[in-house]
Motif scaffolding. Structure first.
Motif, PDB file in Angstrom:
ATOM      1  N   ARG A 168       0.826  -1.208   0.000  1.00 19.32           N
ATOM      2  CA  ARG A 168       0.000   0.000   0.000  1.00 19.32           C
ATOM      3  C   ARG A 168       0.858   1.255   0.000  1.00 19.32           C
ATOM      4  N   LYS A 169       1.948   1.235   0.769  1.00 17.20           N
ATOM      5  CA  LYS A 169       2.828   2.405   0.830  1.00 17.20           C
ATOM      6  C   LYS A 169       3.534   2.626  -0.503  1.00 17.20           C
ATOM      7  N   VAL A 170       3.956   1.493  -1.146  1.00 21.38           N
ATOM      8  CA  VAL A 170       4.643   1.614  -2.430  1.00 21.38           C
ATOM      9  C   VAL A 170       3.734   2.258  -3.471  1.00 21.38           C
ATOM     10  N   THR A 171       2.505   1.770  -3.567  1.00 21.30           N
ATOM     11  CA  THR A 171       1.582   2.332  -4.571  1.00 21.30           C
ATOM     12  C   THR A 171       1.210   3.773  -4.243  1.00 21.30           C
ATOM     13  N   LYS A 172       1.021   4.067  -2.974  1.00 18.62           N
ATOM     14  CA  LYS A 172       0.664   5.428  -2.571  1.00 18.62           C
ATOM     15  C   LYS A 172       1.806   6.405  -2.865  1.00 18.62           C
ATOM     16  N   LYS A 173       3.032   6.014  -2.450  1.00 20.33           N
ATOM     17  CA  LYS A 173       4.175   6.880  -2.684  1.00 20.33           C
ATOM     18  C   LYS A 173       4.471   7.010  -4.184  1.00 20.33           C
ATOM     19  N   GLY A 174       4.268   5.887  -4.931  1.00 21.38           N
ATOM     20  CA  GLY A 174       4.499   5.944  -6.368  1.00 21.38           C
ATOM     21  C   GLY A 174       3.547   6.905  -7.042  1.00 21.38           C
ATOM     22  N   ALA A 175       2.256   6.841  -6.670  1.00 19.01           N
ATOM     23  CA  ALA A 175       1.277   7.761  -7.252  1.00 19.01           C
ATOM     24  C   ALA A 175       1.599   9.209  -6.893  1.00 19.01           C
ATOM     25  N   GLU A 176       1.974   9.467  -5.655  1.00 21.05           N
ATOM     26  CA  GLU A 176       2.308  10.831  -5.233  1.00 21.05           C
ATOM     27  C   GLU A 176       3.540  11.343  -5.963  1.00 21.05           C
ATOM     28  N   TYR A 177       4.522  10.466  -6.134  1.00 22.51           N
ATOM     29  CA  TYR A 177       5.760  10.886  -6.779  1.00 22.51           C
ATOM     30  C   TYR A 177       5.529  11.263  -8.243  1.00 22.51           C
ATOM     31  N   PHE A 178       4.862  10.354  -8.999  1.00 23.64           N
ATOM     32  CA  PHE A 178       4.680  10.617 -10.429  1.00 23.64           C
ATOM     33  C   PHE A 178       3.600  11.667 -10.703  1.00 23.64           C
ATOM     34  N   ARG A 179       2.811  11.994  -9.713  1.00 24.36           N
ATOM     35  CA  ARG A 179       1.839  13.064  -9.872  1.00 24.36           C
ATOM     36  C   ARG A 179       2.523  14.431  -9.742  1.00 24.36           C
ATOM     37  N   GLU A 181       5.849  17.298  -9.751  1.00 20.94           N
ATOM     38  CA  GLU A 181       6.769  17.836 -10.741  1.00 20.94           C
ATOM     39  C   GLU A 181       8.044  17.011 -10.830  1.00 20.94           C
ATOM     40  N   GLU A 182       8.507  16.511  -9.710  1.00 20.70           N
ATOM     41  CA  GLU A 182       9.727  15.704  -9.716  1.00 20.70           C
ATOM     42  C   GLU A 182       9.528  14.434 -10.521  1.00 20.70           C
ATOM     43  N   GLY A 183       8.346  13.791 -10.364  1.00 21.81           N
ATOM     44  CA  GLY A 183       8.045  12.596 -11.136  1.00 21.81           C
ATOM     45  C   GLY A 183       7.947  12.907 -12.621  1.00 21.81           C
ATOM     46  N   ARG A 184       7.386  14.073 -12.930  1.00 20.29           N
ATOM     47  CA  ARG A 184       7.276  14.487 -14.346  1.00 20.29           C
ATOM     48  C   ARG A 184       8.664  14.639 -14.964  1.00 20.29           C
ATOM     49  N   LYS A 185       9.598  15.254 -14.204  1.00 24.44           N
ATOM     50  CA  LYS A 185      10.953  15.432 -14.714  1.00 24.44           C
ATOM     51  C   LYS A 185      11.627  14.084 -14.929  1.00 24.44           C
ATOM     52  N   GLN A 186      11.404  13.177 -13.990  1.00 30.95           N
ATOM     53  CA  GLN A 186      12.001  11.857 -14.119  1.00 30.95           C
ATOM     54  C   GLN A 186      11.459  11.121 -15.347  1.00 30.95           C
ATOM     55  N   LEU A 187      10.142  11.254 -15.627  1.00 35.99           N
ATOM     56  CA  LEU A 187       9.566  10.649 -16.830  1.00 35.99           C
ATOM     57  C   LEU A 187      10.169  11.246 -18.096  1.00 35.99           C
ATOM     58  N   ASN A 211       8.027  15.849 -26.762  1.00 41.54           N
ATOM     59  CA  ASN A 211       8.139  15.074 -25.511  1.00 41.54           C
ATOM     60  C   ASN A 211       7.121  15.528 -24.476  1.00 41.54           C
ATOM     61  N   ASP A 212       6.841  16.812 -24.452  1.00 44.58           N
ATOM     62  CA  ASP A 212       5.898  17.331 -23.445  1.00 44.58           C
ATOM     63  C   ASP A 212       4.516  16.718 -23.618  1.00 44.58           C
ATOM     64  N   LYS A 213       4.086  16.598 -24.865  1.00 46.11           N
ATOM     65  CA  LYS A 213       2.757  16.021 -25.098  1.00 46.11           C
ATOM     66  C   LYS A 213       2.722  14.538 -24.724  1.00 46.11           C
ATOM     67  N   ILE A 214       3.823  13.852 -25.047  1.00 42.40           N
ATOM     68  CA  ILE A 214       3.879  12.428 -24.671  1.00 42.40           C
ATOM     69  C   ILE A 214       3.823  12.275 -23.159  1.00 42.40           C
ATOM     70  N   ILE A 215       4.554  13.146 -22.433  1.00 44.50           N
ATOM     71  CA  ILE A 215       4.573  13.090 -20.961  1.00 44.50           C
ATOM     72  C   ILE A 215       3.186  13.377 -20.405  1.00 44.50           C
ATOM     73  N   GLU A 216       2.488  14.357 -21.027  1.00 43.70           N
ATOM     74  CA  GLU A 216       1.138  14.689 -20.562  1.00 43.70           C
ATOM     75  C   GLU A 216       0.199  13.494 -20.686  1.00 43.70           C
ATOM     76  N   LYS A 217       0.404  12.707 -21.723  1.00 44.29           N
ATOM     77  CA  LYS A 217      -0.430  11.519 -21.892  1.00 44.29           C
ATOM     78  C   LYS A 217       0.027  10.369 -20.975  1.00 44.29           C
ATOM     79  N   LEU A 218       1.346  10.278 -20.808  1.00 42.51           N
ATOM     80  CA  LEU A 218       1.921   9.148 -20.073  1.00 42.51           C
ATOM     81  C   LEU A 218       1.776   9.291 -18.552  1.00 42.51           C
ATOM     82  N   GLN A 219       1.936  10.524 -18.068  1.00 39.98           N
ATOM     83  CA  GLN A 219       1.943  10.739 -16.613  1.00 39.98           C
ATOM     84  C   GLN A 219       0.643  10.290 -15.937  1.00 39.98           C
ATOM     85  N   PRO A 220      -0.541  10.666 -16.420  1.00 31.70           N
ATOM     86  CA  PRO A 220      -1.778  10.211 -15.764  1.00 31.70           C
ATOM     87  C   PRO A 220      -1.936   8.693 -15.785  1.00 31.70           C
TER      88      PRO A 220
END
Length: 379
Positions: A168-179, A181-187, A211-220
């Motif tokens: 539960r912590k892994v999925t929660k932290k993963g969702a918070e991270y990729f949601r 700005e830092e997660g976006r930069k990493q993507l 790349n920005d458009k791909i990230i916008e689609k990929l991040q959610p």
């Protein structure tokens, strides 16, 4: 007049003979110390009675002490008495209380009593050696067992409980991270690395859409992946499998990663740093020991005395057997010089021996009186 002088002379002679005879008999108890020989003929009554019978006397004294004086039953009655416990408790309490207010430190005591310097370093070295020895022995004895066999049931149960919590912590932290700005930069970084060297077609699509458009689609989509209950179940299964693998691994695989020397040293250093005992070693007793006075005097000492009292009372018979007091007394008495035995006996009974001598003189005088009267009347 002649008859009176005769009686007086006979009384005097009888008194002298009686006194000298008793005095000689007393002397012959001890003297001579050794046999006296005339040529090859031993003079009768040599050595004296006590030197001659010293071995028998030593044996009888040993039996008398064990059977009638220092008996286990007699000592046991003394030990189990409440008055004995009270006296011992008071004595030890007084001695301990004096020590608690001493200006000396425990290190001074060790140095004076056992000539041990740097007790703190010595204790740390002993602790380090003890820990390492126990670790090495534990590893050797259990290297072929599975880790699960060595873990307490509570640890295994706790690990099982943590599996869903970790998922539960892994999925929660993963969702918070990729949601964020830092997660976006990493993507963005990952996408660029992916497109590099993948051929002109993928590079063309990347440059065409950006790349920005791909990230916008990929991040959610990635965020939804972590928020999906199925993903949590998937991660939970992975963690559970890994946890089971760890449990079934041989302990030798984990033991090979353990440096017992470093672990023992770090543990000993930690104990030396954190335990108050080590800090107390160099401090005067009066600075910290009085804080324990009530516990020591009211709880520890009475409890220890009671335990010692019970222990001794239950084992006195066996203790006496092990001490072999009869042999101890016999050997000690048998090693006494006759001169020492004579001095010891005379120091106790000198007055009585003098009275025996005087009594001999009195009886001799009475016999002389009767002889004198008899001679005058019938001769």
């Amino acid at each position: 007049m002649d008859g009176l002088w005769l009686i007086i002379i006979m009384i005097a002679v009888g008194a002298v003979i009686g006194g000298l005879t008793n005095s000689l008999a007393i002397k012959m108890l001890f003297r001579p110390y050794k046999p006296v020989y005339v040529g090859k003929w031993r003079v009768p009554f040599t050595p004296g009675l006590i030197p001659k019978r010293r071995g028998e006397m030593a044996e009888q004294m040993g039996k008398m002490v064990v059977n009638h004086l220092l008996t286990p039953e007699g000592i046991q009655k003394k030990i189990i008495k409440k008055s004995f416990r009270v006296k011992m408790t008071k004595w030890i309490t007084d001695e301990i209380t004096k020590s608690l207010y001493s200006s000396a430190a425990p290190t001074d005591f060790f140095q004076e009593t056992w000539n041990v310097n740097n007790i703190r370093i010595t204790l740390q070295e002993k602790t380090e050696y003890f820990i390492k020895e126990k670790l090495d022995r534990f590893i050797i004895e259990n290297e072929h067992k599975e880790i699960k066999e060595l873990l307490p049931i509570g640890v295994i149960e706790k690990g099982d409980e943590l599996v869903p919590i970790l998922a539960r912590k892994v999925t929660k932290k993963g969702a918070e991270y990729f949601r964020g700005e830092e997660g976006r930069k990493q993507l963005y970084v990952l996408l660029e690395k992916f497109l590099q060297g993948k051929g002109s077609m993928l590079n063309f699509l990347g440059s065409m859409f950006g790349n920005d458009k791909i990230i916008e689609k990929l991040q959610p989509e990635i965020v939804r992946f972590f928020e999906d209950p199925a993903s949590e179940a998937f991660i939970r299964d992975i963690i559970k499998k890994e946890w089971l693998k760890i449990q079934h691994k041989p302990f030798s695989t984990a033991a090979s990663q353990i440096d017992t020397d470093k672990l023992a040293k770090k543990t000993a250093d930690l104990l030396n740093k954190e335990l108050p005992l080590f800090n107390y070693l160099d401090s005067p007793l009066h600075e910290w020991a009085p804080a324990f006075e009530e516990k020591i005097t009211k709880q520890w000492i009475p409890g220890i005395i009671e335990q010692i009292q019970s222990f001794l009372a239950d084992r006195l018979s066996n203790l006496f057997e092990q001490l072999e007091l009869e042999n101890v007394v016999r050997e000690r008495v048998d090693t006494f010089s006759v001169d020492r035995l004579e001095t010891m006996v005379l120091s106790i009974s000198r007055r009585e021996f003098k009275m025996i001598t005087y009594l001999g003189a009195l009886l001799g005088g009475l016999v002389g009186l009767f002889q004198g009267v008899f001679v005058i009347l019938f001769l």
